[in-house]
Design a protein around this motif. Structure first.
Motif: not given
Ligand code: UDP
Ligand code: MG
Length: 315
Positions: A48, A99-101, A15-17, A79, A205, A202, A103, A214, A19, A137, A76
């Motif tokens: 997304d 996840d795309a980030d 999922p990519v938002y 996730h 970011r 983990r 992490q 988020r 990034e 969080k 959007n």
């Molecule tokens: N993401 C998405 N839609 C959203 C928010 C986030 O597709 O509305 C994606 C984001 O690009 C990432 C993953 O979901 O690949 C997790 O998002 P984030 O890192 O913000 O979440 P966290 O790591 O804090 O759970």
């Protein structure tokens, strides 16, 4: 036998938002790792509704690399919707949700694959720590997991996100479920089969920032876990009702005894105000709980699509 199948295809669902900063490193990392495994693979990137140029970068990547397939949402959708869409389009013998980030380290994928080849249908990646996340969080999330596991009808392993490998038959089960997947972790737990975990650290970011919304998004996902997988919250109302009725009875008894033995006791305004506020609060909470369920029933009944695909690239 798994081993005798000629060519296994792995679908990597991302999922990519927004990034754009991390995308090149992500794709390079996944390509490197997958080349090392010797498996055929496809990377399904679900955009997304990004607003920062991610979409153009994805389109570019999909046209230059045959492994890369991209879906673009019309806006959007969140996730979980993005993951659901990616799994819908995944054609692999197994799918890895990541996840795309960065992490979720792509370097862990070979370990996930190894456990799958041993015969597990779900291999979830379990975090050892939560570096780089705000204390708020961390606290909310650990309390959330405890609460969900205590009251929900499924066991969701703590400290796991959506980073996991799931076999074809689990993907098919998820795709066949008509309800909305507001909490994919819960769905996977409901489906069952042989499940195991692989531990990892983990990182914080890599690029970009985890934005405040988020955090709210994660909170919403957690609430879905509670309300979609248990009716426990509903029973809170009746329990509170008994508790309050019981306390009222006890209080009446205390007042009666005080009266009988002739001891003066506080009367009037403060008592009434406190009781009124307390009861008002309790009633609003219970109506709110009902509302959470009714809202979800309404959502399911309308049967609106959970996401709308605008364009596809490479699919
Ligand atoms: N993401 C998405 N839609 C959203 C928010 C986030 O597709 O509305 C994606 C984001 O690009 C990432 C993953 O979901 O690949 C997790 O998002 P984030 O890192 O913000 O979440 P966290 O790591 O804090 O759970
Ligand atoms: Mg993240």
């Amino acid at each position: 036998m798994l081993e005798s199948r000629p060519k296994m295809l792995l679908s990597i669902v991302v999922p990519v938002y927004n990034e754009i900063e991390v995308l090149p490193s992500l794709l390079a990392a996944i390509r490197g790792v997958m080349a090392g495994t010797g498996h055929a693979y496809e990377i399904i990137l679900v955009d997304d509704g990004s607003l920062d140029g991610t979409s153009q970068a994805l389109k570019q990547a999909a046209t230059t690399d045959a492994h890369i397939k991209a879906l673009f949402f019309s806006r959007n959708f969140g996730h979980q919707a993005a993951i659901t869409a990616g799994l819908d389009f995944a054609s692999g013998d197994a799918a890895v949700v990541i996840d795309a980030d960065l992490q979720d380290p792509p370097e862990l994928i070979p370990q996930l694959i190894a456990r799958w080849r041993e015969g597990f249908d779900v291999v979830y990646a379990q975090r050892r720590n939560r570096k780089g996340e705000t204390w708020l969080k961390r606290v909310v999330s650990s309390a959330g997991y405890k609460l969900i596991n205590k009251i929900a009808d499924v066991d969701i392993p703590p400290n796991t996100g959506d980073f996991r490998l799931i076999s074809r038959r689990v993907v098919d089960e998820i795709n066949s479920m008509k309800e909305s997947h507001g909490f994919l972790r819960g769905m996977v737990a409901v489906i069952g089969f042989r499940q195991t975990s692989v531990l990892f650290d983990r990182p914080a970011r890599f690029e970009g920032t985890g934005k405040y919304n988020r955090f709210l998004g994660s909170l919403r996902i957690g609430l879905n876990g509670i309300f979609c997988f248990s009716n426990y919250a509903l029973s809170i109302s009746s329990k509170l009702g008994f508790l309050i009725a019981g306390s009222a009875f006890l209080l009446a008894l205390v007042y009666l005894i005080l009266k009988l033995i002739g001891t003066p006791f506080p009367l009037g305004n403060p008592t009434i105000v406190i009781l009124l506020l307390f009861l008002g609060g309790v009633q609003l909470i219970t109506v709110g709980i009902l509302g959470e369920y009714i809202g979800r029933i309404y959502e399911e009944i309308r049967q609106r699509p959970k996401f709308i695909v605008d364009r596809k690239e490479g699919l």
